[in-house]
Design a protein around this motif. Structure first.
Motif, PDB file in Angstrom:
ATOM      1  N   ALA A 231       0.837  -1.181   0.187  1.00 36.47           N
ATOM      2  CA  ALA A 231       0.021  -0.126   0.166  1.00 36.47           C
ATOM      3  C   ALA A 231       0.689   1.387  -0.087  1.00 36.47           C
ATOM      4  N   LEU A 232       0.317   2.211  -0.650  1.00 36.03           N
ATOM      5  CA  LEU A 232       0.914   3.663  -0.842  1.00 36.03           C
ATOM      6  C   LEU A 232       0.247   4.506  -0.414  1.00 36.03           C
ATOM      7  N   ASP A 233       0.525   5.738   0.419  1.00 37.25           N
ATOM      8  CA  ASP A 233      -0.324   6.755   0.573  1.00 37.25           C
ATOM      9  C   ASP A 233       0.016   7.867  -0.392  1.00 37.25           C
ATOM     10  N   ALA A 234      -1.065   8.591  -0.839  1.00 37.71           N
ATOM     11  CA  ALA A 234      -1.118   9.796  -1.354  1.00 37.71           C
ATOM     12  C   ALA A 234      -2.144  10.586  -1.462  1.00 37.71           C
ATOM     13  N   SER A 235      -2.024  11.831  -1.919  1.00 37.17           N
ATOM     14  CA  SER A 235      -3.191  12.829  -1.764  1.00 37.17           C
ATOM     15  C   SER A 235      -3.731  13.519  -3.250  1.00 37.17           C
ATOM     16  N   LEU A 236      -4.860  13.532  -3.265  1.00 31.45           N
ATOM     17  CA  LEU A 236      -5.434  14.158  -4.421  1.00 31.45           C
ATOM     18  C   LEU A 236      -5.079  15.516  -4.695  1.00 31.45           C
ATOM     19  N   GLY A 237      -4.486  15.590  -5.863  1.00 33.76           N
ATOM     20  CA  GLY A 237      -3.994  17.080  -5.824  1.00 33.76           C
ATOM     21  C   GLY A 237      -2.473  17.252  -5.623  1.00 33.76           C
ATOM     22  N   GLY A 238      -1.733  16.163  -4.646  1.00 35.81           N
ATOM     23  CA  GLY A 238      -0.630  16.528  -4.154  1.00 35.81           C
ATOM     24  C   GLY A 238      -0.641  17.584  -3.078  1.00 35.81           C
ATOM     25  N   ILE A 239      -1.583  17.682  -2.519  1.00 33.86           N
ATOM     26  CA  ILE A 239      -1.737  18.908  -1.535  1.00 33.86           C
ATOM     27  C   ILE A 239      -1.101  18.245  -0.128  1.00 33.86           C
ATOM     28  N   GLY A 240      -0.873  19.218   0.822  1.00 34.58           N
ATOM     29  CA  GLY A 240      -0.254  18.741   2.187  1.00 34.58           C
ATOM     30  C   GLY A 240       0.967  19.081   2.504  1.00 34.58           C
TER      31      GLY A 240
END
Length: 303
Positions: A231-240
């Protein structure tokens, strides 16, 4: 890469890790809409809230209301960040609206741990063991995220041996997530950390969390897949980012990661075009001129 044709799970962390570092505090209704759009794009495991002190992380002040309001669908699992026993108590008090999973962070750096959580790494681990036991007894899936596993913003490099000790001393849990909290990691470190922790992990699945601060996040993601991370974490838009770490820019972007994995015959279940639209949308809600993700501008490519 030997993982072709299998699935890789993307854990969407935008509603928590993405929003917590943004200056604008979004209303609950927009957060719930964000989660609903993520589900519609094919994401099935989403970190939606953090039980943190509102004075320190005002973006997460409405954690309970978010969990009461997000759509509940078969196959969709919601994750909440818990920082201590009080956070677990808040999760338990939600009863039917509680999250499916608990994510707990222990920092692999005494200096960062003291600044972030007011205690040493060893003390944080002791607190985790107590919370994890209670959470598992209550039926939660428990993830330990080892933060700053690739480097500390205050004390510099972190030894894989120290990360191994953290994992070895953690006690029973369901998943281990190794986090490059400040985006300093490179692929060789992914391999070194995997080799360090796997012998003491007891067969617990490995997950990774990368930031793209120095433009190495996607290379690290591929390295993690090659090392058997599931599993890999990611955020929509690459925000954060991390509000407690200087210059920690956004997570790797969900849409860009899904494009990379899908195009490498690694199934994610994520609709890249739909995910890119959500990334662009959340950037607008946050009044950003542009989000870090590329797919919203470049678009998908049909093979």
């Amino acid at each position: 890469m030997e993982q072709r044709g299998v699935g890789v799970e993307i854990v969407e962390v935008g509603p928590r890790d993405g929003l917590q570092n943004e200056k604008r505090v979004l209303p609950t209704s927009v957060k719930v809409d964000y989660v609903s759009r993520a589900v519609a794009a094919g994401l099935r495991r989403i970190e939606v809230a953090a039980f943190a002190r509102p004075d320190r992380v005002p973006q997460m002040a409405d954690a309970e209301e978010v969990l009461r309001s997000v759509p509940r669908s078969p196959g969709v699992r919601y994750v909440a960040l818990v920082l201590n026993g009080r956070g677990l108590d808040r999760a338990l008090a939600l009863e039917a609206a509680r999250p499916d999973e608990i994510n707990y962070v222990v920092v692999a750096s005494d200096e960062f741990s003291r600044r972030n959580q007011g205690m040493s790494t060893a003390a944080s681990l002791a607190a985790f063991r107590d919370v994890a036991a209670r959470a598992r007894d209550a039926g939660f899936f428990v993830t330990l995220t080892v933060a700053a596993a690739f480097g500390c913003p205050f004390s510099g490099p972190v030894s894989p041996d120290f990360v191994r000790t953290v994992v070895e001393d953690a006690g029973p849990l369901d998943e281990i997530c190794l986090a490059d909290t400040i985006g300093v990691g490179v692929p060789v470190q992914v391999s070194e950390l995997a080799a360090a922790v796997r012998p003491v992990a007891g067969g617990v699945p490995l997950r990774a969390h990368f930031h793209n601060t120095r433009n190495t996040g996607y290379a690290n993601a591929i390295a993690a897949v090659s090392e058997g991370f599931v599993a890999l974490d990611a955020s929509l838009g690459g925000i954060g980012g991390c509000p407690f770490a200087p210059a920690a820019t956004g997570n790797i972007a969900t849409e860009d990661l899904a494009y990379l994995l899908n195009s490498s015959a690694l199934k994610t279940g994520v609709d890249v075009t739909a995910a890119a639209a959500v990334g662009t949308w959340i950037g607008g809600q946050l009044d950003l001129d542009a989000v870090p993700a590329q797919l919203g501008r470049a678009g998908d490519f049909t093979r």
